[in-house]
Design a protein around this motif. Structure first.
Motif: not given
Ligand SMILES: [Fe+2]
Ligand SMILES: [Fe+2]
Length: 163
Positions: A101-125
């Motif tokens: 279950q931990l693995r599945a939760r961590l995978d989901h968290l990672r998925d929420l942080t990839v391939e985002l269209a972020l404003p330039v100043d947010a990319v580094d954060r």
């Protein structure tokens, strides 16, 4: 390595997991105002933190003392001591299923942080949060590997030999 020393090695991994968890926790407020998916990420991380802390605490408070008692009985060539569990198989299987279950939760968290269209100043954060989550995922995976492949099989084997 004796079973009780293996528990100490697992404790060291728990310290690593908790340090990585705290590091991500400190980074999350920096992205809280960045819009979606920040609110979902924060909520899911909070769930994960509670789940992970409960998982490690259960291992430390319920399993390690039982394993130490098994190790002591084996050293003294005594029979299996009375424990809160009729067999260690069920608590061990429960912890293994929590690892999945931990693995599945961590995978989901990672998925929420990839391939985002972020404003330039947010990319580094967001990159820092993603790196922090990757470090946490590696620490959790190392903890799981040690317990699933080394500690738990040895504990069940010691218990089996005690009869
Ligand atoms: Fe653990
Ligand atoms: Fe674990």
């Amino acid at each position: 390595m004796a079973l009780d020393h293996m528990c100490a090695a697992a404790d060291a991994r728990h310290r690593g997991v908790r340090a990585s968890l705290a590091a991500v926790s400190e980074l999350l407020p920096t992205i809280a105002g960045d819009g979606p998916p920040a609110p979902e990420l924060l909520a899911r991380f909070e769930d994960l933190a509670v789940f992970l802390e409960r998982h490690c605490t259960r291992e430390e408070q319920l399993l390690w003392p039982a394993f130490a008692a098994l190790a002591e009985a084996a050293r003294r060539q005594q029979p299996r001591p009375p424990l809160p569990f009729p067999t260690m198989l069920h608590p061990v299987r429960l912890m293994e299923s929590e690892h999945t279950q931990l693995r599945a939760r961590l995978d989901h968290l990672r998925d929420l942080t990839v391939e985002l269209a972020l404003p330039v100043d947010a990319v580094d954060r967001w990159r820092k949060v993603r790196d922090g989550l990757a470090t946490l995922t590696a620490a959790v995976a190392d903890h799981e590997r040690y317990e699933d492949e080394v500690l738990y099989p040895e504990a069940l084997e010691v218990e089996r030999r005690l009869g």
